[in-house]
Design a protein around this motif. Structure first.
Motif, PDB file in Angstrom:
ATOM      1  N   GLY A  67       2.582  -2.977  -9.550  1.00 13.21           N
ATOM      2  CA  GLY A  67       3.492  -3.877  -8.860  1.00 13.21           C
ATOM      3  C   GLY A  67       2.783  -5.074  -8.262  1.00 13.21           C
ATOM      4  O   GLY A  67       3.270  -6.214  -8.348  1.00 13.21           O
ATOM      5  N   PHE A  70       1.847  -7.414 -11.040  1.00 18.82           N
ATOM      6  CA  PHE A  70       2.994  -8.188 -11.500  1.00 18.82           C
ATOM      7  C   PHE A  70       3.287  -9.346 -10.550  1.00 18.82           C
ATOM      8  O   PHE A  70       3.573 -10.460 -10.985  1.00 18.82           O
ATOM      9  N   GLU A  71       3.239  -9.071  -9.253  1.00 15.83           N
ATOM     10  CA  GLU A  71       3.514 -10.125  -8.279  1.00 15.83           C
ATOM     11  C   GLU A  71       2.449 -11.215  -8.329  1.00 15.83           C
ATOM     12  O   GLU A  71       2.759 -12.400  -8.208  1.00 15.83           O
ATOM     13  N   THR A  95      12.767  -7.293  -7.314  1.00 15.51           N
ATOM     14  CA  THR A  95      11.906  -6.787  -6.243  1.00 15.51           C
ATOM     15  C   THR A  95      12.142  -5.299  -6.010  1.00 15.51           C
ATOM     16  O   THR A  95      11.195  -4.515  -5.859  1.00 15.51           O
ATOM     17  N   LEU A  98      10.657  -3.226  -8.912  1.00 16.16           N
ATOM     18  CA  LEU A  98       9.190  -3.267  -8.894  1.00 16.16           C
ATOM     19  C   LEU A  98       8.634  -2.210  -7.941  1.00 16.16           C
ATOM     20  O   LEU A  98       7.613  -1.580  -8.214  1.00 16.16           O
ATOM     21  N   LEU A 170      10.924  -8.930 -15.279  1.00 18.86           N
ATOM     22  CA  LEU A 170       9.790  -8.128 -14.807  1.00 18.86           C
ATOM     23  C   LEU A 170      10.223  -6.702 -14.486  1.00 18.86           C
ATOM     24  O   LEU A 170       9.449  -5.756 -14.659  1.00 18.86           O
ATOM     25  N   ALA A 171      11.465  -6.543 -14.026  1.00 11.98           N
ATOM     26  CA  ALA A 171      11.961  -5.213 -13.661  1.00 11.98           C
ATOM     27  C   ALA A 171      11.972  -4.279 -14.856  1.00 11.98           C
ATOM     28  O   ALA A 171      11.640  -3.096 -14.743  1.00 11.98           O
ATOM     29  N   MET A 174       8.432  -3.189 -15.740  1.00  8.81           N
ATOM     30  CA  MET A 174       7.964  -2.238 -14.735  1.00  8.81           C
ATOM     31  C   MET A 174       8.608  -0.874 -14.917  1.00  8.81           C
ATOM     32  O   MET A 174       7.951   0.172 -14.774  1.00  8.81           O
TER      33      MET A 174
END
Length: 220
Positions: A67, A70-71, A95, A98, A170-171, A174
């Motif tokens: 996580g 990724f951020e 968010t 993640l 991105l979710a 993840m």
């Protein structure tokens, strides 16, 4: 240049996939698990005190935990269409997922793995007893918790087919590992929406390129 310290058959595969989707330059340093313990090799402990993967390095920056990676990539290199506009519900959903992927989703899956493997480490004399205890724990607690999460994913994916918004984000990258792990260990791949999600992500060219660069990955 981003360096990815990548352990085979691990969450690290998601980082390679993300980098491929974004078209970023990177290099991979592969690490193989111990064939008996399945633990990371000592060389990875030289990179991170806990011997965890993924770890990335760029210049004088070193980051562990998927996580957080990724951020960092989102904030440093941008994520384009894979990150919804700030302040939208889709961005808030990214968010959430993640954090959820490692905070809530993986706990029951890890317990299932532990209790499945527990009898294997017992002596022949103790194995029936350990197997019985493990089976009771699975039936009474672990499997019901896993089912709760699988039901949750299935219901959510039945809306748009994605975890945040109406396209890959991105979710989704993840969340790919919990879903892949649950499909391998808990029959989640038999659910229609989850099966469709996995089929679509596995067919993506970037996902396939990441597999080529990452090496063995049992969950694809």
């Amino acid at each position: 240049m981003i360096t990815v310290h990548h352990l085979e058959n691990s969450r690290s595969q998601r980082v390679l996939w993300l980098l491929e989707e974004l078209g970023l330059d990177y290099e991979v340093k592969r690490y193989e698990r111990d064939p008996e313990t399945l633990l990371a090799p000592k060389a990875l402990y030289d990179i991170h005190p806990l011997g965890k993967s993924p770890v990335i390095a760029e210049g004088d920056v070193t980051i562990a935990e998927t996580g957080a990676i990724f951020e960092y990539i989102r904030d440093t290199h941008g994520a384009g269409e894979m990150m919804p506009e700030a302040g939208t519900q889709a961005a808030r959903d990214v968010t959430y997922w993640l954090h959820y992927a490692e905070g809530s989703a993986m706990n029951p899956l890890l317990l299932k793995l532990v209790f499945t493997r527990l009898p294997l480490g017992a002596s022949a004399l103790m194995r029936p007893l350990v197997k019985g205890v493990a089976a009771k724990a699975m039936q009474a607690f672990v499997d019901p918790r896993v089912k709760e999460h699988v039901d949750y994913w299935e219901a959510h994916l039945q809306t748009t087919g994605w975890f945040a918004g109406s396209q890959l984000s991105l979710a989704d990258i993840m969340m790919s590992f919990p879903l892949e792990a649950a499909a391998a260990r808990a029959g989640a791949g038999e659910r229609a929406a989850i099966a469709d999600f996995l089929k679509r992500i596995h067919a993506r060219p970037a996902y396939q390129r990441a597999l080529e660069k990452g090496g063995p990955y049992a969950y694809a």
